[in-house]
Every structure is written in structure tokens, then in C-alpha cells.
Design an enzyme around this catalytic site. Structure first.
Site, PDB file in Angstrom:
ATOM      1  N   ASP A   1       0.820  -1.206   0.000  1.00  0.00           N
ATOM      2  CA  ASP A   1       0.000   0.000   0.000  1.00  0.00           C
ATOM      3  C   ASP A   1       0.860   1.265   0.000  1.00  0.00           C
ATOM      4  O   ASP A   1       1.918   1.307   0.648  1.00  0.00           O
ATOM      5  CB  ASP A   1      -0.898  -0.008   1.243  1.00  0.00           C
TER       6      ASP A   1
ATOM      7  N   SER B   1      -6.720  -5.693  -6.403  1.00  0.00           N
ATOM      8  CA  SER B   1      -7.886  -6.319  -5.768  1.00  0.00           C
ATOM      9  C   SER B   1      -9.120  -6.210  -6.659  1.00  0.00           C
ATOM     10  O   SER B   1      -9.150  -5.445  -7.629  1.00  0.00           O
ATOM     11  CB  SER B   1      -8.162  -5.640  -4.417  1.00  0.00           C
TER      12      SER B   1
ATOM     13  N   ARG C   1      -5.804  -2.098   8.118  1.00  0.00           N
ATOM     14  CA  ARG C   1      -6.941  -2.951   7.771  1.00  0.00           C
ATOM     15  C   ARG C   1      -6.468  -4.028   6.788  1.00  0.00           C
ATOM     16  O   ARG C   1      -5.397  -3.912   6.210  1.00  0.00           O
ATOM     17  CB  ARG C   1      -8.091  -2.140   7.189  1.00  0.00           C
TER      18      ARG C   1
ATOM     19  N   LEU D   1      11.662 -20.158  -5.016  1.00  0.00           N
ATOM     20  CA  LEU D   1      10.692 -19.258  -4.401  1.00  0.00           C
ATOM     21  C   LEU D   1       9.430 -19.244  -5.255  1.00  0.00           C
ATOM     22  O   LEU D   1       9.527 -19.143  -6.483  1.00  0.00           O
ATOM     23  CB  LEU D   1      11.261 -17.834  -4.297  1.00  0.00           C
TER      24      LEU D   1
ATOM     25  N   HIS E   1       3.535   3.799  -8.697  1.00  0.00           N
ATOM     26  CA  HIS E   1       3.419   2.385  -9.076  1.00  0.00           C
ATOM     27  C   HIS E   1       4.728   1.888  -9.698  1.00  0.00           C
ATOM     28  O   HIS E   1       5.164   0.769  -9.434  1.00  0.00           O
ATOM     29  CB  HIS E   1       2.271   2.197 -10.064  1.00  0.00           C
TER      30      HIS E   1
ATOM     31  N   ASN F   1       1.636   3.251  -2.969  1.00  0.00           N
ATOM     32  CA  ASN F   1       2.284   3.651  -4.227  1.00  0.00           C
ATOM     33  C   ASN F   1       1.749   4.981  -4.753  1.00  0.00           C
ATOM     34  O   ASN F   1       2.516   5.880  -5.106  1.00  0.00           O
ATOM     35  CB  ASN F   1       2.083   2.568  -5.302  1.00  0.00           C
TER      36      ASN F   1
END
Length: 224
Positions: free
Chosen positions: A12, A57, A178, A122, A29, A14
């Protein structure tokens, strides 16, 4: 010391960083992508096997068309220019969410997943068009449709992270406390770290500090 296999991150800040530094959310971004690469490198150094990044999202579709277009172009360019390097580093790319993008981006995502499928150093779970509420509803519907017994074992089979262990750590940057519809089932026992720094300012030392703090936490899981 606590075992650490999986770190999840809500990246969060950017847009706010971009407006603050270059008066452009898109600049933020672009800067945030550099932080992603730093955290990937540090995750490999720490022998972390899974890194889940909340990139877009289901709610992010509400953003301006110009910003969404820039984000998708940024991702396309990253996949075109960096997937070969990720493959050489034995990194697996896995998409979590619904691939409901342009034909070009969907093809790139599918190609990247297929190319890196067997890699083991990874696994990067890139959460794109992802929403945890939708994921949970889908799992319940599948259980009902197949008339399977409702229990935790059967339910997990239909989550988009069904083959991935739950994260031990969740990091959210940007000074916002949140969860924003992210991995609501999977983080039931996850240690959560809220960071004041905006994502482009987050660095390897911040990451290492959080991991060190995690290692010193006594994790009881309901026990004493």
C-alpha cells in the site's frame, strides 16, 4: 526460532508516494516495482519459499481508467522483460485471483505460469483481481455443488491457495491498519505487521527487522 515459509504483503502507498514525490500516482506504481524486486531478492536470501503480493484487488476496478491501464501495461512490461530472469533464478510465478484482463495480459500470465511451473527456489503468488470474500463464497458453492461434507479439509481444497501453506507473516505498508479483503481465511493465525512507510520507501532493512521481530514472538496457537 519460529519457522518462516510464507510472507504475504499488502503493498500500500504507491499512489500517495507518487503524488508526494512526482505529482503522479503512476510514478509511485513504477517506483513500487523496484521495491518488489528488492523484497524478492531478500526473500531468497532468507530461504522463504512463498511470497504473496497483493497487486490488484477486485475493488481496484473502481480506479480511474488511466491508472488501471498504466498498471496493466507495467505488469505486461515486467512479464515480457523479467520472466526469463525469474525463471533462471528458479522462481515460480503463480497467479491468485481471476484472470479477467486483456487477451494479451491473460496470455502473458498463462505463459509465465507455465514457463516457471517446475521452479522451486521461491514461489511468488501474485494476487490479481483477487478478493477474499469472493474466494470464500466460491469454495462454499463448490462444496455444496459436490455435496461434500463441510469441514476444514474439504473447504481448503477449493481455495485459490489450496497448495500453499498459510502465511506466518502479513505486512501492510502505507500506515493503514486494515486487511482490505485479503486472505481472510488464510491469516487466521498470521502475525500482522502494519508499517508507516509507503511501499516504495519500504526496503530490505525494514523487511529484515520484521522477520527478526517475528522470530522472537511466542506463538501459542491457543495453547499456553
Amino acid at each position: 526460532m519460529n519457522p518462516l515459509n510464507h510472507v504475504a504483503i499488502i503493498m500500500d502507498g504507491n499512489g500517495r508516494w507518487g503524488l508526494k514525490h512526482q505529482k503522479s500516482r503512476n510514478a509511485g506504481h513504477k517506483a513500487g516495482l523496484k521495491t518488489v524486486e528488492k523484497i524478492i531478492k531478500e526473500s531468497i536470501k532468507k530461504n522463504i519459499k512463498y511470497l504473496t503480493l497483493y497487486a490488484f484487488s477486485t475493488e481496484n476496478w473502481k480506479r480511474p481508467e488511466k491508472e488501471k491501464k498504466f498498471l496493466f501495461n507495467l505488469l505486461e512490461n515486467f512479464l515480457v522483460n523479467r520472466i526469463e530472469d525469474l525463471h533462471k533464478q528458479n522462481i515460480k510465478l503463480n497467479i491468485v485471483g481471476i484472470k479477467n484482463f486483456s487477451k494479451k495480459l491473460n496470455l502473458l500470465l498463462n505463459f509465465s505460469e507455465k514457463k516457471t511451473f517446475k521452479n522451486t527456489k521461491l514461489q511468488i503468488n501474485l494476487a490479481l483481481n483477487y478478493g477474499s470474500k469472493s474466494e470464500l463464497l466460491y469454495a462454499f458453492k463448490k462444496l455444496n455443488k459436490k455435496k461434500e461434507k463441510i469441514n476444514e479439509k474439504n473447504f481448503i481444497k477449493y481455495l485459490q491457495t489450496k497448495d500453499v501453506p498459510d502465511p506466518e507473516i502479513l505486512i501492510r505498508t502505507g500506515n493503514t491498519k486494515r486487511l482490505s479483503n485479503f486472505l481472510l481465511w488464510q491469516i487466521a493465525y498470521t502475525e500482522i505487521f502494519f508499517e508507516k512507510k509507503l511501499w516504495p520507501d519500504f526496503n530490505e532493512n525494514d523487511y529484515k527487522r520484521i522477520i527478526k521481530d517475528f522470530m522472537n514472538i511466542k506463538r501459542n496457537f491457543g495453547n499456553i
